[in-house]
Design a protein around this motif. Structure first.
Motif, PDB file in Angstrom:
ATOM      1  N   GLU A  30      -7.775   2.889  38.461  1.00 15.49           N
ATOM      2  CA  GLU A  30      -7.834   1.430  38.511  1.00 15.49           C
ATOM      3  C   GLU A  30      -6.995   0.882  39.681  1.00 15.49           C
ATOM      4  OE1 GLU A  30      -8.585  -1.873  38.706  1.00 15.49           O
ATOM      5  OE2 GLU A  30      -9.621  -1.180  36.877  1.00 15.49           O
ATOM      6  N   PRO A  31      -7.645   0.472  40.777  1.00 16.90           N
ATOM      7  CA  PRO A  31      -6.904   0.015  41.961  1.00 16.90           C
ATOM      8  C   PRO A  31      -6.177  -1.314  41.783  1.00 16.90           C
ATOM      9  CG  PRO A  31      -9.269  -0.286  42.263  1.00 16.90           C
ATOM     10  CD  PRO A  31      -9.106   0.500  40.997  1.00 16.90           C
ATOM     11  N   ARG A  32      -6.500  -2.071  40.727  1.00 14.95           N
ATOM     12  CA  ARG A  32      -5.804  -3.344  40.527  1.00 14.95           C
ATOM     13  C   ARG A  32      -4.386  -3.159  39.999  1.00 14.95           C
ATOM     14  NH1 ARG A  32     -10.547  -6.176  37.103  1.00 14.95           N
ATOM     15  NH2 ARG A  32     -10.583  -4.024  36.310  1.00 14.95           N
ATOM     16  N   ILE A  33      -4.056  -1.979  39.481  1.00 15.51           N
ATOM     17  CA  ILE A  33      -2.698  -1.689  39.023  1.00 15.51           C
ATOM     18  C   ILE A  33      -1.872  -1.260  40.226  1.00 15.51           C
ATOM     19  CG2 ILE A  33      -1.280  -0.211  37.561  1.00 15.51           C
ATOM     20  CD1 ILE A  33      -3.632  -0.066  35.612  1.00 15.51           C
ATOM     21  N   THR A  34      -0.759  -1.946  40.460  1.00 14.78           N
ATOM     22  CA  THR A  34       0.002  -1.730  41.697  1.00 14.78           C
ATOM     23  C   THR A  34       1.398  -1.161  41.468  1.00 14.78           C
ATOM     24  OG1 THR A  34       0.727  -4.047  41.642  1.00 14.78           O
ATOM     25  CG2 THR A  34      -1.264  -3.555  42.909  1.00 14.78           C
ATOM     26  N   ALA A  35       1.825  -0.960  40.224  1.00 15.00           N
ATOM     27  CA  ALA A  35       3.115  -0.338  39.919  1.00 15.00           C
ATOM     28  C   ALA A  35       3.059   0.160  38.483  1.00 15.00           C
ATOM     29  CB  ALA A  35       4.270  -1.321  40.101  1.00 15.00           C
ATOM     30  N   ALA A  36       3.759   1.271  38.187  1.00 13.52           N
ATOM     31  CA  ALA A  36       3.667   1.836  36.840  1.00 13.52           C
ATOM     32  C   ALA A  36       4.963   2.527  36.446  1.00 13.52           C
ATOM     33  CB  ALA A  36       2.508   2.830  36.757  1.00 13.52           C
ATOM     34  N   VAL A  37       5.295   2.383  35.157  1.00 11.01           N
ATOM     35  CA  VAL A  37       6.345   3.177  34.518  1.00 11.01           C
ATOM     36  C   VAL A  37       5.644   4.163  33.602  1.00 11.01           C
ATOM     37  CG1 VAL A  37       8.358   3.166  33.002  1.00 11.01           C
ATOM     38  CG2 VAL A  37       8.023   1.307  34.648  1.00 11.01           C
ATOM     39  N   LEU A  38       5.875   5.454  33.839  1.00  7.30           N
ATOM     40  CA  LEU A  38       5.179   6.517  33.115  1.00  7.30           C
ATOM     41  C   LEU A  38       6.193   7.566  32.681  1.00  7.30           C
ATOM     42  CD1 LEU A  38       2.316   6.944  35.749  1.00  7.30           C
ATOM     43  CD2 LEU A  38       2.059   5.813  33.532  1.00  7.30           C
ATOM     44  N   PHE A  97       5.668  15.171  37.807  1.00  7.13           N
ATOM     45  CA  PHE A  97       6.301  14.174  38.676  1.00  7.13           C
ATOM     46  C   PHE A  97       6.139  14.564  40.139  1.00  7.13           C
ATOM     47  CE2 PHE A  97      10.119  13.099  41.159  1.00  7.13           C
ATOM     48  CZ  PHE A  97      10.037  11.707  41.139  1.00  7.13           C
ATOM     49  N   GLU A  98       6.367  15.835  40.434  1.00 13.45           N
ATOM     50  CA  GLU A  98       6.232  16.301  41.814  1.00 13.45           C
ATOM     51  C   GLU A  98       4.812  16.119  42.327  1.00 13.45           C
ATOM     52  OE1 GLU A  98       7.460  20.197  44.518  1.00 13.45           O
ATOM     53  OE2 GLU A  98       7.219  20.392  42.344  1.00 13.45           O
ATOM     54  N   ALA A  99       3.828  16.241  41.440  1.00 10.53           N
ATOM     55  CA  ALA A  99       2.434  16.127  41.861  1.00 10.53           C
ATOM     56  C   ALA A  99       2.026  14.704  42.211  1.00 10.53           C
ATOM     57  CB  ALA A  99       1.524  16.653  40.755  1.00 10.53           C
ATOM     58  N   LEU A 100       2.747  13.700  41.710  1.00 10.25           N
ATOM     59  CA  LEU A 100       2.389  12.310  42.003  1.00 10.25           C
ATOM     60  C   LEU A 100       2.289  12.094  43.512  1.00 10.25           C
ATOM     61  CD1 LEU A 100       4.741  10.486  39.472  1.00 10.25           C
ATOM     62  CD2 LEU A 100       2.239  10.481  39.389  1.00 10.25           C
ATOM     63  N   GLY A 101       1.209  11.443  43.938  1.00 13.21           N
ATOM     64  CA  GLY A 101       1.023  11.211  45.359  1.00 13.21           C
ATOM     65  C   GLY A 101       1.736   9.986  45.893  1.00 13.21           C
ATOM     66  N   SER A 102       2.545   9.348  45.079  1.00 12.85           N
ATOM     67  CA  SER A 102       3.226   8.106  45.466  1.00 12.85           C
ATOM     68  C   SER A 102       4.304   8.362  46.520  1.00 12.85           C
ATOM     69  CB  SER A 102       3.877   7.465  44.244  1.00 12.85           C
ATOM     70  OG  SER A 102       2.942   7.283  43.211  1.00 12.85           O
ATOM     71  N   ALA A 103       4.342   7.495  47.524  1.00  7.90           N
ATOM     72  CA  ALA A 103       5.426   7.570  48.507  1.00  7.90           C
ATOM     73  C   ALA A 103       6.735   7.102  47.898  1.00  7.90           C
ATOM     74  CB  ALA A 103       5.074   6.724  49.731  1.00  7.90           C
ATOM     75  N   GLU A 104       6.651   6.181  46.934  1.00 13.90           N
ATOM     76  CA  GLU A 104       7.841   5.699  46.227  1.00 13.90           C
ATOM     77  C   GLU A 104       7.730   6.102  44.762  1.00 13.90           C
ATOM     78  OE1 GLU A 104      10.030   1.583  44.812  1.00 13.90           O
ATOM     79  OE2 GLU A 104       8.839   1.550  46.645  1.00 13.90           O
ATOM     80  N   LYS A 105       8.560   7.040  44.358  1.00 14.56           N
ATOM     81  CA  LYS A 105       8.591   7.482  42.962  1.00 14.56           C
ATOM     82  C   LYS A 105      10.017   7.887  42.629  1.00 14.56           C
ATOM     83  CE  LYS A 105       6.994  12.176  44.203  1.00 14.56           C
ATOM     84  NZ  LYS A 105       5.985  13.221  43.919  1.00 14.56           N
ATOM     85  N   THR A 106      10.425   7.556  41.389  1.00 16.23           N
ATOM     86  CA  THR A 106      11.781   7.819  40.942  1.00 16.23           C
ATOM     87  C   THR A 106      11.729   8.517  39.591  1.00 16.23           C
ATOM     88  OG1 THR A 106      12.539   5.797  42.044  1.00 16.23           O
ATOM     89  CG2 THR A 106      14.019   6.780  40.429  1.00 16.23           C
ATOM     90  N   LEU A 107      12.517   9.584  39.440  1.00 10.90           N
ATOM     91  CA  LEU A 107      12.594  10.320  38.190  1.00 10.90           C
ATOM     92  C   LEU A 107      13.869   9.950  37.457  1.00 10.90           C
ATOM     93  CD1 LEU A 107      11.426  12.598  36.374  1.00 10.90           C
ATOM     94  CD2 LEU A 107      12.866  14.197  37.669  1.00 10.90           C
ATOM     95  N   HIS A 108      13.736   9.476  36.222  1.00 12.15           N
ATOM     96  CA  HIS A 108      14.872   9.158  35.370  1.00 12.15           C
ATOM     97  C   HIS A 108      14.956  10.212  34.272  1.00 12.15           C
ATOM     98  CE1 HIS A 108      15.279   4.578  36.362  1.00 12.15           C
ATOM     99  NE2 HIS A 108      15.099   5.322  37.439  1.00 12.15           N
ATOM    100  N   ALA A 109      15.971  11.051  34.315  1.00 12.48           N
ATOM    101  CA  ALA A 109      16.157  12.114  33.325  1.00 12.48           C
ATOM    102  C   ALA A 109      17.361  11.794  32.454  1.00 12.48           C
ATOM    103  CB  ALA A 109      16.346  13.458  34.020  1.00 12.48           C
TER     104      ALA A 109
END
Length: 244
Positions: free
Chosen positions: A160-168, A207-219
């Motif tokens: 869905e291209p209309r979604i522009t940010a996500a918490v997963l 998480f590593e597989a995500l193609g996002s240029a901006e991604k943050t891991l919260h552990a």
């Protein structure tokens, strides 16, 4: 889209709705008019659109950020009719779990069965919500989903291209690797260090597989259901940064 109830409590307007056979709920600031960012929130497995994990996020997004927030019931949950195939797969998984066995092929089959209906339903819901004056079709859209809603969220965000940010997060399904690689939007990704059902190595691989240029891991330490409350505040900051 048919509104089935419309109430206001503590400054939050709650509108229950149906779109065909899709039951959902929309929360907005009381008296709000004009377009605003929209956050879609998925619920955990076997839960429903007004479960604690949904409203505990939705209400702060409305009161603190002025966002519109929506949730729908997944197939076979909440106000949806019983889904025989989902019921069968869940029963098989529960039997194997009770016997101390791995979930086996029933687990990916369950996720595929849910996703086949839920992803199109989310997209239909988004179409309808963006026609409302107090949501609008020109403001950004975010998605929040952990655990089963993280599994579905990765699929939805990739499609869905209309979604522009996500918490997963709280998901480490290997079969999502290729799907995650198609995601390009900013992502905040949660991991519970002692989550027996989602081993940290699998979660970090996804998480590593995500193609996002901006991604943050919260552990964070703790099991699957011990996500710290301060992660809600973090998601508020994340969505404020990317949706406003």
């Amino acid at each position: 889209m048919r509104i089935t109830s419309d109430t206001v409590t503590d400054g939050i307007r709650e509108q229950s709705f149906t779109i065909g056979e899709i039951p959902g709920v929309l929360w907005t600031p009381a008296g709000a008019s004009g377009p605003r960012p929209l956050v879609l929130i998925g619920h955990g497995g076997g839960q429903h659109k007004k479960g604690w994990e949904v409203v505990s996020r939705a209400f702060p997004y409305v009161t603190t950020c002025g966002f519109a927030v929506a949730a729908i019931d997944a197939p076979g949950t909440g106000d949806r009719p019983e889904h025989p195939e989902i019921r069968r797969l869940v029963a098989e998984i529960q039997e194997r779990e009770a016997a101390g066995l791995p979930f086996g092929p029933a687990w990916p089959a369950l996720n595929e069965t849910v996703a086949a209906q839920l992803i199109p339903d989310w997209r239909t819901t988004l179409d309808a919500l963006r026609k409302l004056d107090h949501v609008g079709d020109r403001r950004p859209v975010g998605y929040y989903g952990l655990s089963a809603a993280g599994e579905m969220g990765i699929r939805l965000v990739a499609a869905e291209p209309r979604i522009t940010a996500a918490v997963l997060g709280l998901v480490g399904s290997d079969w999502l690797i290729d799907t995650a690689a198609r995601i390009r939007i900013p992502v905040e990704f949660l991991l519970q260090w002692d989550d027996d059902g989602n081993p940290r190595a699998s979660v970090m691989r996804l998480f590593e597989a995500l193609g996002s240029a901006e991604k943050t891991l919260h552990a964070n330490p703790g099991g699957h259901f011990r996500v710290p409350a301060f992660e809600i505040d973090s998601s508020i900051r994340f969505f404020t940064r990317h949706l406003t």
